[in-house]
Design a protein around this motif. Structure first.
Motif, PDB file in Angstrom:
ATOM      1  N   SER A 155     -51.101 -49.549   7.440  1.00  0.00           N
ATOM      2  CA  SER A 155     -50.181 -49.027   8.452  1.00  0.00           C
ATOM      3  C   SER A 155     -49.126 -50.046   8.835  1.00  0.00           C
ATOM      4  O   SER A 155     -49.422 -51.226   9.011  1.00  0.00           O
ATOM      5  N   THR A 156     -47.896 -49.586   8.950  1.00  0.00           N
ATOM      6  CA  THR A 156     -46.805 -50.419   9.463  1.00  0.00           C
ATOM      7  C   THR A 156     -46.125 -49.678  10.606  1.00  0.00           C
ATOM      8  O   THR A 156     -46.305 -48.471  10.775  1.00  0.00           O
ATOM      9  N   ASP A 157     -45.343 -50.418  11.372  1.00  0.00           N
ATOM     10  CA  ASP A 157     -44.616 -49.843  12.491  1.00  0.00           C
ATOM     11  C   ASP A 157     -43.137 -50.176  12.317  1.00  0.00           C
ATOM     12  O   ASP A 157     -42.798 -51.245  11.800  1.00  0.00           O
ATOM     13  N   ASP A 205     -60.883 -46.136   9.715  1.00  0.00           N
ATOM     14  CA  ASP A 205     -59.697 -46.704  10.348  1.00  0.00           C
ATOM     15  C   ASP A 205     -60.080 -47.674  11.464  1.00  0.00           C
ATOM     16  O   ASP A 205     -61.038 -47.446  12.188  1.00  0.00           O
ATOM     17  N   THR A 258     -53.751 -47.828  15.380  1.00  0.00           N
ATOM     18  CA  THR A 258     -54.684 -47.520  14.301  1.00  0.00           C
ATOM     19  C   THR A 258     -54.180 -48.138  13.009  1.00  0.00           C
ATOM     20  O   THR A 258     -53.009 -47.959  12.647  1.00  0.00           O
ATOM     21  N   ILE A 259     -55.047 -48.888  12.345  1.00  0.00           N
ATOM     22  CA  ILE A 259     -54.727 -49.428  11.021  1.00  0.00           C
ATOM     23  C   ILE A 259     -55.502 -48.626   9.994  1.00  0.00           C
ATOM     24  O   ILE A 259     -56.734 -48.540  10.048  1.00  0.00           O
ATOM     25  N   SER A 260     -54.795 -47.998   9.063  1.00  0.00           N
ATOM     26  CA  SER A 260     -55.439 -47.238   7.999  1.00  0.00           C
ATOM     27  C   SER A 260     -54.664 -47.464   6.707  1.00  0.00           C
ATOM     28  O   SER A 260     -53.615 -48.099   6.719  1.00  0.00           O
ATOM     29  N   ARG A 261     -55.197 -46.952   5.626  1.00  0.00           N
ATOM     30  CA  ARG A 261     -54.499 -47.067   4.352  1.00  0.00           C
ATOM     31  C   ARG A 261     -53.760 -45.769   4.084  1.00  0.00           C
ATOM     32  O   ARG A 261     -54.356 -44.703   3.991  1.00  0.00           O
ATOM     33  N   ALA A 262     -52.445 -45.844   3.977  1.00  0.00           N
ATOM     34  CA  ALA A 262     -51.608 -44.662   3.757  1.00  0.00           C
ATOM     35  C   ALA A 262     -51.675 -44.235   2.301  1.00  0.00           C
ATOM     36  O   ALA A 262     -51.959 -45.032   1.411  1.00  0.00           O
ATOM     37  N   SER A 312     -47.893 -54.075   2.903  1.00  0.00           N
ATOM     38  CA  SER A 312     -47.262 -52.794   2.577  1.00  0.00           C
ATOM     39  C   SER A 312     -47.747 -52.242   1.249  1.00  0.00           C
ATOM     40  O   SER A 312     -48.025 -51.044   1.134  1.00  0.00           O
TER      41      SER A 312
END
Length: 204
Positions: free
Chosen positions: A198-200, A27, A38-42, A193
């Motif tokens: 990660s999105t907010d 991440d 934090t940017i990760s792959r969901a 997406s």
């Protein structure tokens, strides 16, 4: 037979080299305005949001695809480059990730630590355009802008079926913003997406 073996060997070497070069990272963690992101792959993707992002907008009537190259010498970036930009220029305060969509569209979700500057706000007809340029670090003297200390920007919108980002970039360049300080994330929220990144959805 020898050619086949040689070809397979070369492919294996090529694949190994590619694997060593491809950044398979953990991440990405960085700080923006005192907040840690934090940017990760969901593991799951919100299909409703993706469907909404897939629709064309008034800025790009159907059928429509935004250009791969938005302007000469303005690089088109992928997801890894955007994450690197966030982790370096944005965290150090030298850059901003710009969401060129309208606030109503941004409410669908946005890239963490991005800021909203709708495309229309940088149009030459907007009486507050100069204030926005100065907020980005430009200095004005007797009607002339100096962009030496302006921030580096990466601009995105909903994705390839919209043109908010390209419109914003075109108007920035027309105002004198240097090409070397602008990047274009063509994939936008649609590709971000669908990649599970990660999105907010919090209000800003």
């Amino acid at each position: 037979m020898k050619r086949t073996v040689l070809a397979c060997t070369l492919m294996a070497i090529s694949t190994a080299s590619a694997a060593e070069l491809l950044p398979v990272t953990a991440d990405a963690v960085f700080t923006f305005n005192g907040q840690e992101f934090t940017i990760s792959r969901a593991s799951t993707i919100d299909q409703t949001t993706i469907t909404a992002l897939s629709q064309t907008s008034a800025t790009c009537p159907s059928p429509c695809l935004s250009p791969m190259v938005v302007a000469r010498n303005v690089p088109t970036m992928g997801e890894l480059e955007v994450i690197d930009f966030l982790s370096n220029q944005v965290e150090s305060g030298e850059g901003l990730l710009i969401d060129a969509r309208l606030p109503a569209d941004r409410a669908l979700g946005f890239i963490p630590a991005s800021v909203n500057i709708p495309a229309a706000t940088v149009a030459p007809t907007n009486p507050y355009r100069d204030e926005i340029l100065m907020a980005l670090g430009a200095e004005q003297f007797q009607g002339v802008f100096n962009f030496t200390d302006a921030m580096s920007l990466v601009v995105f919108d909903a994705g390839p079926a919209t043109q908010d980002a390209s419109t914003l970039i075109t108007d920035l360049l027309a105002a004198g913003y240097p090409t070397e300080k602008i990047g274009y994330y063509r994939g936008g929220m649609l590709v971000w997406s669908t990649s599970g990144l990660s999105t907010d959805a919090a209000t800003q």
